[in-house]
Structure formats: structure tokens, C-alpha cells
Design a protein around this motif. Structure first.
Motif, PDB file in Angstrom:
ATOM      1  N   LEU A 293       0.841  -1.191   0.000  1.00  8.33           N
ATOM      2  CA  LEU A 293       0.000   0.000   0.000  1.00  8.33           C
ATOM      3  C   LEU A 293       0.881   1.248   0.000  1.00  8.33           C
ATOM      4  N   PRO A 294       0.345   2.400  -0.390  1.00 15.22           N
ATOM      5  CA  PRO A 294       1.171   3.622  -0.487  1.00 15.22           C
ATOM      6  C   PRO A 294       1.493   4.233   0.872  1.00 15.22           C
ATOM      7  N   TRP A 295       2.422   3.609   1.598  1.00 13.67           N
ATOM      8  CA  TRP A 295       2.842   4.131   2.898  1.00 13.67           C
ATOM      9  C   TRP A 295       3.854   5.247   2.708  1.00 13.67           C
ATOM     10  N   GLN A 296       3.728   6.290   3.503  1.00 10.34           N
ATOM     11  CA  GLN A 296       4.689   7.394   3.477  1.00 10.34           C
ATOM     12  C   GLN A 296       5.354   7.496   4.843  1.00 10.34           C
ATOM     13  N   ARG A 297       6.674   7.446   4.845  1.00 14.60           N
ATOM     14  CA  ARG A 297       7.430   7.501   6.098  1.00 14.60           C
ATOM     15  C   ARG A 297       7.440   8.935   6.628  1.00 14.60           C
ATOM     16  N   LEU A 298       7.245   9.091   7.920  1.00 15.45           N
ATOM     17  CA  LEU A 298       7.224  10.420   8.524  1.00 15.45           C
ATOM     18  C   LEU A 298       8.654  10.932   8.741  1.00 15.45           C
ATOM     19  N   ASP A 299       8.755  12.208   9.099  1.00 15.57           N
ATOM     20  CA  ASP A 299      10.051  12.873   9.212  1.00 15.57           C
ATOM     21  C   ASP A 299      10.966  12.146  10.189  1.00 15.57           C
ATOM     22  N   ALA A 300      12.176  11.834   9.737  1.00 16.10           N
ATOM     23  CA  ALA A 300      13.119  11.096  10.572  1.00 16.10           C
ATOM     24  C   ALA A 300      13.585  11.914  11.770  1.00 16.10           C
ATOM     25  N   ASP A 301      13.661  13.229  11.623  1.00 17.93           N
ATOM     26  CA  ASP A 301      14.164  14.057  12.721  1.00 17.93           C
ATOM     27  C   ASP A 301      13.048  14.577  13.616  1.00 17.93           C
ATOM     28  N   GLY A 302      11.807  14.142  13.357  1.00 15.19           N
ATOM     29  CA  GLY A 302      10.706  14.567  14.208  1.00 15.19           C
ATOM     30  C   GLY A 302       9.380  14.036  13.725  1.00 15.19           C
TER      31      GLY A 302
ATOM     32  N   VAL B 224      -8.539  -1.819   4.372  1.00 15.83           N
ATOM     33  CA  VAL B 224      -9.667  -2.748   4.510  1.00 15.83           C
ATOM     34  C   VAL B 224      -9.918  -3.492   3.199  1.00 15.83           C
ATOM     35  N   GLY B 225      -9.945  -2.741   2.097  1.00 16.48           N
ATOM     36  CA  GLY B 225     -10.205  -3.356   0.794  1.00 16.48           C
ATOM     37  C   GLY B 225      -9.144  -4.363   0.404  1.00 16.48           C
ATOM     38  N   SER B 226      -7.883  -4.066   0.733  1.00 16.68           N
ATOM     39  CA  SER B 226      -6.799  -4.995   0.412  1.00 16.68           C
ATOM     40  C   SER B 226      -6.969  -6.316   1.151  1.00 16.68           C
ATOM     41  N   LEU B 227      -7.291  -6.250   2.438  1.00 19.13           N
ATOM     42  CA  LEU B 227      -7.483  -7.481   3.220  1.00 19.13           C
ATOM     43  C   LEU B 227      -8.665  -8.290   2.690  1.00 19.13           C
ATOM     44  N   ILE B 228      -9.758  -7.611   2.374  1.00 23.08           N
ATOM     45  CA  ILE B 228     -10.941  -8.320   1.873  1.00 23.08           C
ATOM     46  C   ILE B 228     -10.653  -8.961   0.521  1.00 23.08           C
ATOM     47  N   ASN B 229      -9.949  -8.257  -0.339  1.00 28.07           N
ATOM     48  CA  ASN B 229      -9.606  -8.836  -1.650  1.00 28.07           C
ATOM     49  C   ASN B 229      -8.766 -10.094  -1.487  1.00 28.07           C
ATOM     50  N   THR B 230      -7.825 -10.076  -0.558  1.00 29.34           N
ATOM     51  CA  THR B 230      -6.982 -11.256  -0.336  1.00 29.34           C
ATOM     52  C   THR B 230      -7.808 -12.424   0.186  1.00 29.34           C
ATOM     53  N   ILE B 231      -8.725 -12.146   1.104  1.00 26.81           N
ATOM     54  CA  ILE B 231      -9.601 -13.201   1.615  1.00 26.81           C
ATOM     55  C   ILE B 231     -10.392 -13.834   0.462  1.00 26.81           C
ATOM     56  N   ARG B 232     -10.958 -13.025  -0.378  1.00 28.19           N
ATOM     57  CA  ARG B 232     -11.778 -13.537  -1.482  1.00 28.19           C
ATOM     58  C   ARG B 232     -10.943 -14.232  -2.544  1.00 28.19           C
ATOM     59  N   GLN B 233      -9.727 -13.753  -2.768  1.00 34.01           N
ATOM     60  CA  GLN B 233      -8.854 -14.413  -3.744  1.00 34.01           C
ATOM     61  C   GLN B 233      -8.512 -15.830  -3.325  1.00 34.01           C
ATOM     62  N   HIS B 234      -8.612 -16.119  -2.036  1.00 31.86           N
ATOM     63  CA  HIS B 234      -8.292 -17.466  -1.547  1.00 31.86           C
ATOM     64  C   HIS B 234      -9.551 -18.281  -1.257  1.00 31.86           C
ATOM     65  N   GLY B 235     -10.650 -17.891  -1.901  1.00 28.48           N
ATOM     66  CA  GLY B 235     -11.849 -18.718  -1.873  1.00 28.48           C
ATOM     67  C   GLY B 235     -12.731 -18.550  -0.667  1.00 28.48           C
ATOM     68  N   SER B 236     -12.484 -17.515   0.138  1.00 27.13           N
ATOM     69  CA  SER B 236     -13.307 -17.287   1.314  1.00 27.13           C
ATOM     70  C   SER B 236     -14.200 -16.065   1.103  1.00 27.13           C
ATOM     71  N   GLU B 237     -15.047 -15.764   2.099  1.00 33.41           N
ATOM     72  CA  GLU B 237     -16.100 -14.777   1.883  1.00 33.41           C
ATOM     73  C   GLU B 237     -16.154 -13.751   3.012  1.00 33.41           C
ATOM     74  N   VAL B 238     -16.573 -12.517   2.646  1.00 30.96           N
ATOM     75  CA  VAL B 238     -16.889 -11.467   3.606  1.00 30.96           C
ATOM     76  C   VAL B 238     -18.299 -10.988   3.280  1.00 30.96           C
ATOM     77  N   VAL B 239     -19.200 -11.064   4.248  1.00 35.74           N
ATOM     78  CA  VAL B 239     -20.605 -10.714   4.031  1.00 35.74           C
ATOM     79  C   VAL B 239     -20.995  -9.596   4.992  1.00 35.74           C
ATOM     80  N   CYS B 240     -21.515  -8.492   4.453  1.00 32.46           N
ATOM     81  CA  CYS B 240     -21.975  -7.376   5.281  1.00 32.46           C
ATOM     82  C   CYS B 240     -23.491  -7.458   5.480  1.00 32.46           C
ATOM     83  N   GLY B 241     -23.985  -6.695   6.428  1.00 30.91           N
ATOM     84  CA  GLY B 241     -25.410  -6.744   6.736  1.00 30.91           C
ATOM     85  C   GLY B 241     -25.820  -8.044   7.389  1.00 30.91           C
ATOM     86  N   ALA B 242     -24.860  -8.723   8.017  1.00 32.09           N
ATOM     87  CA  ALA B 242     -25.123 -10.020   8.663  1.00 32.09           C
ATOM     88  C   ALA B 242     -24.903  -9.862  10.162  1.00 32.09           C
ATOM     89  N   GLU B 243     -25.941  -9.481  10.880  1.00 32.43           N
ATOM     90  CA  GLU B 243     -25.838  -9.209  12.313  1.00 32.43           C
ATOM     91  C   GLU B 243     -26.090 -10.477  13.118  1.00 32.43           C
TER      92      GLU B 243
END
Length: 493
Positions: A79-88, A218-237
Motif C-alpha cells: 500500500l502507499p505508505w509514506q514515512r514520517l520525518d526522521a528528525d521529528g 480494509v479493501g486490500s485485506l478483503i480482496n486477499t480473503i476472497r482471492q483465496h476462496g473465502s467470503e466477507v458478508v456485510c449486513g449479517a448481524e
């Protein structure tokens, strides 16, 4: 259909468990009661602008640090992580004085020693403790069972406030060292050194912001779960977990959906989880009473500001601002806001900030009058309180960002009530169950429950925050996959 693992809750812990288990060949179903997944990691949209809820910065992502290999396995390192200032990477302002935290353990100590030369030796000892804390983060998962048990016991049974006062003589330095700890509840009476050290160590090694909103993660984790044949279902209380013959067999959802599984993991607060189990042979009243009586940490007031174009140059660090040397107690004052964190979103197409968040602790007592209300139906007095508190936050922030109120285009305010209603967190707690150095065995929870195939994960167990929840997810998955499998994720070489 019957699943190998059913995970209830799509917060960071639930989704990370989903990735690890699905990548290991388990057929996983993640159930989320809201229409949008992610828990405190999710972002929300207002007038085409995304605002984060709980994601502001991350530590320990550099190569050799504790999150690096794990995030690589989870697919998050790209993911596009940006490192914060090394001196502060963090700047702590107390009154009219500002202090910077340098990246790297030695540099961190050396830079502060320039301002507090009499404390140089104590600072060197302090950063050695932080570094050892990070080094030992996953050590209990080692297949050979070798870890520094005495050190971990020391962290769990030592009061953080007392440790700092025994180690340092300068009260201002103690406040400075604690100044970036809005990442936790600074409770003088209970906070273990375990929580304080874990909450600060990784950030000293390296600190990062995500260039974009939390839904990228969040989207990256969900995509990986689905790419490996598993599921994420919303609206399921989930409303009930059914136990038969000493095992959870079924989750029953509000719409009548029945879900069967071999193993169940709850990423929801333990007391809420137990409330779903109406009848049990294994969960005794004493265990329910113990969990239900655990105290929760305070919540958070968040003021999200969209800024007018080209008014505030982006700053690549966090600002922590306090009126006086009361970093450990300021949130107890209910008459004014005396401390806050200022987080600046990385701009995607400009050198100017588009959004900043102002965060300060907020106790449940300040929300108690609206306990029985729901989102959008809290009344005029609640709206007035939010606007009053937002104005106070902006005034305090103006001590380091002059004229901030003139730069604001839009503002949105959330309180512990908001967190409670969206994440099902009792008292809108920002940091999970309160850990107590005097009673670590009762307040630092194991993933295990009295029911062998019901596990827990998330911020309420051992540690909170992104680094802490990730560690907890590994501990939860080790109960299913074994320590060796998890250790190979942590140390793939």
C-alpha cells in the motif's frame, strides 16, 4: 454450507485472521453487521471526501521491525505508505515549548538528551527497554518456547506512571515522553508498562502514514480473503451462538440466516460475544461475571476538518499539544480541552493539506445523557455539545497552527457514542478493555474461551492499536494453525 472458520466482525483483527486462515487453506466466512466493513479502520464519505475513523499512523513497518514481514504476508506492505520525518515524526508542544521525537532508538535518546542533558543515561536505558519490548513482541510464539519470561512479567506487573517517575527526575521530560501516548489511555492507577512500551516502541523505529484513506487497507485485506476462496458478508448481524455438546455449532443472524462452522472467532467485545450464547454447559456464571465487570478504557472525540485549498502546507509529522505539564491527567478536566493530537492526511495531488484530524480523549460520562439514543436522533443539545467541543479543539490547535479556524471548509465530529453505535464497543471505548498492572491475569485476555472452538481476537485482548491488534490476530490464529505456522509468517527466512 459449513465453514472451517466463521469470523464475527470485520475490524482489523477479524480481517487479518481471515487472511491468515484463508491463505492457510481454511474456508472462512467473515460476518459483518454493518453495511460497510472495517470497524475502526473504515473510512466514511461526506461530500465526496473520505474521512478516517481510527487509522492515523502506523509504526514498526521498516525492514527488520515487527510489522514488516507480517504486513508483507497480509498483502499490506505494498500500500502507499509514506514515512514520517526522521528528525521529528512526533512533535510534542507543552505550553510554549516544542520537542521532537527522532526516528531510531539511539537518535530518539540523543535528540532528547540535547534538551535534557542530565537525563542522558536514563534516556538510553529507556530506549533499550523499548527496543527489547519490540524484539520480544512475538517471542511467546516461538516454536522452541524460548522467550524472556522475566522481562515480559516485569512489563505486565509494573505501573507505567511509577516506572517513568522512578527512571527520570525531570517532570517535564516525563510529560514529553508521554506526550505522544494519546494512542492509549494514560491511567495513572492502572496502566501497565506492557501497554505503554508496546504502544510507543514500534513508532520510534519507524512511523508511517497511508497516502489515502483507511478503506485502502480494509479493501486490500478483503480482496486477499476472497482471492483465496473465502467470503466477507456485510449486513449479517449475529444475534445468537448455539452451543451443542460443548462446542459452538451455529451462528444465527438477525435475518434468520443460519451459519455453521467448525471454529468461531469473535472480533467483537468479549462481553457482547458472551451475550450471544444464551445457554452453555461450559461458560459458567463466574466467567460471565468476570468478563462483564471488566472496565473499558475511555473513548475519543474526533474533529475531522476539510480545509480550503492552498491554506495549510502539509506537515509530515504528528503534533501533540498540551496547555500545561498535565499529560497524564488533562482528560480528567471536563470543563476545557487541555490536550490533543493533530494528524494531517497525506495530500494526493498537492503540497497543501486537504484534511486534518483533531483527537482528544472523551469519557463516557460526558455522553451519558444520550446513552439511549441512536445516530441521527440525539437532539439539539448533543449537536451543541459537539460544536462547542470542536471549537475548543480548534482553539487549542491554533497554538501550533495559527489561524486554523479560517482555513476550515467543512467539519465533522464523532464522540464515543458514534464509536459505540458503529462498532458495538461498550462505552465507545477507543482502546478496548482497561489493562491493570495489579491484575494482569484478569485484564490481559487470552484468545481462548471456555468453549474450545470459540476464540477471541481484536483490541480487547492483549494489545490495542494496529500493531497490537495484528499481534493478537497472530496469537488467535496460532490456536488453530499452531505456533510453527505463525512463526514462519513472522520470520519467513
Amino acid at each position: 454450507m459449513k465453514y472451517d472458520v466463521v469470523i464475527i466482525g470485520s475490524g482489523l483483527g477479524g480481517l487479518e485472521c481471515g487472511v491468515i486462515l484463508s491463505r492457510s487453506g481454511k474456508h472462512v466466512l467473515v460476518l459483518e453487521r454493518e453495511q460497510q466493513p472495517g470497524g475502526c479502520m473504515q473510512s466514511y464519505q461526506r461530500k465526496h471526501q473520505a474521512y478516517d475513523t481510527g487509522l492515523h499512523y502506523v509504526g514498526a513497518l521498516a525492514e527488520g521491525q515487527s510489522l514488516h514481514n507480517v504486513f508483507n504476508y497480509l498483502g499490506l506492505l505494498n500500500l502507499p505508505w509514506q514515512r514520517l520525518d526522521a528528525d521529528g515524526f512526533d512533535q510534542i508542544t507543552i505550553g510554549s515549548d516544542t520537542y521532537s521525537f527522532a526516528e531510531g532508538y539511539d537518535a530518539f535518546a540523543a535528540q532528547l538528551a540535547e534538551r535534557f542533558p542530565a537525563e542522558r543515561e536514563a534516556l538510553n536505558s529507556y530506549v533499550r527497554l523499548l527496543q527489547q519490548t519490540e524484539d520480544e513482541e512475538y517471542s511467546v510464539l516461538r516454536p522452541d518456547g524460548i522467550f524472556d519470561q522475566a522481562f515480559m512479567e516485569f512489563l505486565r506487573t509494573t505501573n507505567a506512571y511509577d516506572y517513568l517517575h522512578q527512571s527520570f527526575h525531570d517532570e517535564r521530560l516525563i510529560n514529553v515522553l508521554s506526550g505522544s501516548s494519546l494512542k492509549m489511555e494514560l491511567n495513572r492507577s492502572t496502566l501497565p508498562m506492557f501497554t505503554f512500551a508496546h504502544g510507543n516502541s514500534g513508532f520510534v523505529g519507524s512511523s508511517w502514514r497511508l497516502k489515502g484513506d483507511g478503506n485502502l487497507l480494509v479493501g486490500s485485506l478483503i480482496n486477499t480473503i476472497r482471492q483465496h476462496g473465502s467470503e466477507v458478508v456485510c449486513g449479517a448481524e449475529v444475534q445468537e451462538l448455539i452451543e451443542k455438546n460443548g462446542r459452538i455449532t451455529t451462528a444465527v443472524c438477525a435475518d434468520g440466516t443460519i451459519v455453521e462452522g467448525d471454529t468461531f472467532i469473535s472480533d467483537v467485545h468479549p462481553s457482547v460475544t458472551l451475550g450471544w450464547i444464551k445457554e452453555s454447559e461450559l461458560i459458567k456464571k463466574v466467567y460471565r461475571r468476570r468478563i462483564n465487570h471488566l472496565e473499558n478504557t475511555s473513548g475519543m472525540l474526533t474533529v475531522s476538518l476539510q480545509l480550503k485549498d492552498d491554506t495549510l502546507p502539509y506537515f509530515n509529522h504528528n503534533k501533540f499539544v498540551y496547555k500545561t505539564d498535565n499529560v497524564w491527567t488533562f482528560y480528567e478536566n471536563t470543563t476545557s480541552i487541555d490536550g490533543l493530537m493533530i494528524s494531517c492526511r497525506v495530500p494526493e495531488h498537492s503540497d497543501y493539506a486537504r484534511q486534518i484530524d483533531l483527537l482528544t480523549p472523551m469519557t463516557w460520562e460526558r455522553c451519558a445523557a444520550w446513552t439511549d439514543t441512536t445516530i441521527g436522533h440525539r437532539g439539539a443539545e448533543y449537536q451543541q455539545l459537539k460544536q462547542q467541543l470542536a471549537a475548543e479543539c480548534i482553539r487549542l490547535a491554533e497554538t501550533v497552527i495559527p489561524g486554523l479556524h479560517e482555513m476550515v471548509k467543512e467539519s465533522y465530529v464523532s464522540t464515543p457514542l458514534t464509536y459505540r453505535d458503529y462498532t458495538l464497543t461498550p462505552d465507545g471505548s477507543a482502546y478496548g478493555i482497561r489493562k491493570d498492572y495489579q491484575n494482569p491475569m484478569m485484564t490481559i485476555l487470552s484468545p481462548r474461551t471456555p468453549v474450545s472452538n470459540l476464540l477471541l481476537t481484536g483490541q480487547n485482548l492483549m494489545m490495542h492499536g494496529i500493531q497490537g491488534v495484528t499481534a493478537t490476530s497472530l496469537f488467535t490464529c496460532a490456536e488453530i494453525l499452531g505456533k510453527e505456522k505463525i512463526w514462519n509468517i513472522i520470520t519467513p527466512n
